[in-house]
Design a protein around this motif. Structure first.
Motif, PDB file in Angstrom:
ATOM      1  N   THR A 181       1.103  -1.225  -0.041  1.00  0.00           N
ATOM      2  CA  THR A 181       0.079  -0.037  -0.132  1.00  0.00           C
ATOM      3  C   THR A 181       0.599   1.200  -0.027  1.00  0.00           C
ATOM      4  O   THR A 181       2.154   1.228   0.074  1.00  0.00           O
ATOM      5  CB  THR A 181      -0.857  -0.025   1.260  1.00  0.00           C
ATOM      6  OG1 THR A 181      -0.046  -0.136   2.298  1.00  0.00           O
ATOM      7  CG2 THR A 181      -1.877  -1.217   1.447  1.00  0.00           C
ATOM      8  N   SER A 182       0.147   2.265  -0.212  1.00  0.00           N
ATOM      9  CA  SER A 182       1.139   3.699  -0.264  1.00  0.00           C
ATOM     10  C   SER A 182       1.576   4.081   0.888  1.00  0.00           C
ATOM     11  O   SER A 182       1.175   3.542   2.019  1.00  0.00           O
ATOM     12  CB  SER A 182       0.009   4.805  -0.920  1.00  0.00           C
ATOM     13  OG  SER A 182      -1.246   4.899  -0.020  1.00  0.00           O
ATOM     14  N   ASN A 183       2.173   5.253   0.881  1.00  0.00           N
ATOM     15  CA  ASN A 183       2.665   5.873   2.194  1.00  0.00           C
ATOM     16  C   ASN A 183       1.503   6.202   3.279  1.00  0.00           C
ATOM     17  O   ASN A 183       0.587   6.803   2.506  1.00  0.00           O
ATOM     18  CB  ASN A 183       3.510   6.856   2.056  1.00  0.00           C
ATOM     19  CG  ASN A 183       4.901   6.528   1.230  1.00  0.00           C
ATOM     20  OD1 ASN A 183       5.314   5.354   0.980  1.00  0.00           O
ATOM     21  ND2 ASN A 183       5.729   7.534   0.561  1.00  0.00           N
ATOM     22  N   PRO A 184       1.634   6.305   4.228  1.00  0.00           N
ATOM     23  CA  PRO A 184       2.845   6.167   5.116  1.00  0.00           C
ATOM     24  C   PRO A 184       2.821   4.697   5.670  1.00  0.00           C
ATOM     25  O   PRO A 184       3.982   4.142   6.225  1.00  0.00           O
ATOM     26  CB  PRO A 184       2.580   6.816   6.565  1.00  0.00           C
ATOM     27  CG  PRO A 184       1.178   7.060   6.447  1.00  0.00           C
ATOM     28  CD  PRO A 184       0.597   7.103   5.326  1.00  0.00           C
ATOM     29  N   ASP A 185       1.684   3.691   5.534  1.00  0.00           N
ATOM     30  CA  ASP A 185       1.625   2.396   6.061  1.00  0.00           C
ATOM     31  C   ASP A 185       2.572   1.325   5.334  1.00  0.00           C
ATOM     32  O   ASP A 185       3.222   0.651   5.943  1.00  0.00           O
ATOM     33  CB  ASP A 185       0.148   2.081   5.921  1.00  0.00           C
ATOM     34  CG  ASP A 185      -0.809   2.922   6.854  1.00  0.00           C
ATOM     35  OD1 ASP A 185      -0.225   3.409   7.814  1.00  0.00           O
ATOM     36  OD2 ASP A 185      -2.039   2.944   6.507  1.00  0.00           O
ATOM     37  N   ASN A 186       2.644   1.516   3.966  1.00  0.00           N
ATOM     38  CA  ASN A 186       3.497   0.544   3.249  1.00  0.00           C
ATOM     39  C   ASN A 186       3.090  -0.923   3.715  1.00  0.00           C
ATOM     40  O   ASN A 186       3.950  -1.625   3.751  1.00  0.00           O
ATOM     41  CB  ASN A 186       4.798   0.884   3.294  1.00  0.00           C
ATOM     42  CG  ASN A 186       5.094   2.249   2.764  1.00  0.00           C
ATOM     43  OD1 ASN A 186       5.835   3.040   3.321  1.00  0.00           O
ATOM     44  ND2 ASN A 186       4.746   2.509   1.529  1.00  0.00           N
ATOM     45  N   LYS A 187       1.911  -1.129   3.659  1.00  0.00           N
ATOM     46  CA  LYS A 187       1.592  -2.529   4.285  1.00  0.00           C
ATOM     47  C   LYS A 187       1.478  -3.588   3.017  1.00  0.00           C
ATOM     48  O   LYS A 187       1.285  -3.276   1.866  1.00  0.00           O
ATOM     49  CB  LYS A 187      -0.073  -2.670   4.802  1.00  0.00           C
ATOM     50  CG  LYS A 187      -0.478  -3.940   5.346  1.00  0.00           C
ATOM     51  CD  LYS A 187      -1.770  -3.846   6.119  1.00  0.00           C
ATOM     52  CE  LYS A 187      -2.117  -5.040   6.476  1.00  0.00           C
ATOM     53  NZ  LYS A 187      -3.485  -5.149   7.284  1.00  0.00           N
TER      54      LYS A 187
END
Length: 218
Positions: free
Chosen positions: A132-138
């Motif tokens: 996923t996109s920033n900030p999580d980057n899952k």
């Protein structure tokens, strides 16, 4: 009250329509618009061939039964079927690819800026994932087997890796006639002219000689 409800419904319809326009290629305004690849006109897409010049072959492609050549560093091969191969796809908002994977073959982390992708495994098994996109980057990841289907959301970085002991084959459909592809490693380390090693070293928190070595691989 009835007027308020009607206005709210109209607003929601307009909002959903605008999101639909953003989510995929623009809708066509005629039965078809076969791409005129000889035209010098530049538009967001491709201009239409004259209807009188359209032939059945404009809607046809043969070749997905042929395995791709996986004798490369990544051990994978992508055979695309988009508007470049089928002019009749112009304005229809879809395309597909066949992907072949050698043992330990990788379709490296990449993104399709204009398209969601839905992938089906035809042979073998694949480890797949997207971030996923920033900030999580899952990181969402799963092992797929023959007949399994997985979706990669539009614009997100994703990959497929063949950890199996035999070759693997997948077919993927994409929600754009020309989805584009940005391979992360190629874009960062293979840019022409090169991105400054100062920039890359700081971004990846590595030494400049490491950046120079990786850039040399491209």
């Amino acid at each position: 009250m009835a007027i308020r409800v009607l206005l709210l419904a109209a607003a929601l319809l307009a909002l959903s329509s605008s999101h639909g326009a953003i989510a995929s290629d623009p809708s066509l305004l005629q039965d078809f618009c076969v791409a005129d690849k000889m035209s010098q006109v530049r538009v967001n897409g491709l201009p239409c061939k004259a209807a009188k010049d359209v032939v059945v072959e404009d809607f046809f492609f043969s070749g997905l039964h042929m395995p791709g050549n996986t004798t490369n560093k990544q051990g994978s091969a992508v055979t695309a079927v988009n508007v470049a191969q089928i002019g009749g796809l112009n304005t229809l908002g879809v395309s597909l690819v066949r992907i072949d994977y050698a043992t330990n073959g990788l379709n490296p982390p990449h993104t399709h800026p204009r398209s969601t992708e839905i992938l089906t495994v035809l042979e073998g098994s694949l480890e797949v994932g997207f971030v996923t996109s920033n900030p999580d980057n899952k990181h969402f990841t799963k092992v797929l087997n023959k007949g399994d289907v997985f979706v990669f959301p539009k614009g997100l970085v994703h990959y497929q890796f063949n950890r199996g002991t035999t070759h693997a084959i997948a077919i993927a459909a994409l929600s754009s006639q020309n989805p584009g592809v940005i391979t992360m490693a190629n874009a960062v380390f293979g840019a022409k002219p090169s991105i400054s090693d100062d920039v890359i070293a700081k971004a990846f928190q590595v030494e400049k000689n490491t950046v120079d070595w990786i850039q040399a691989q491209f």
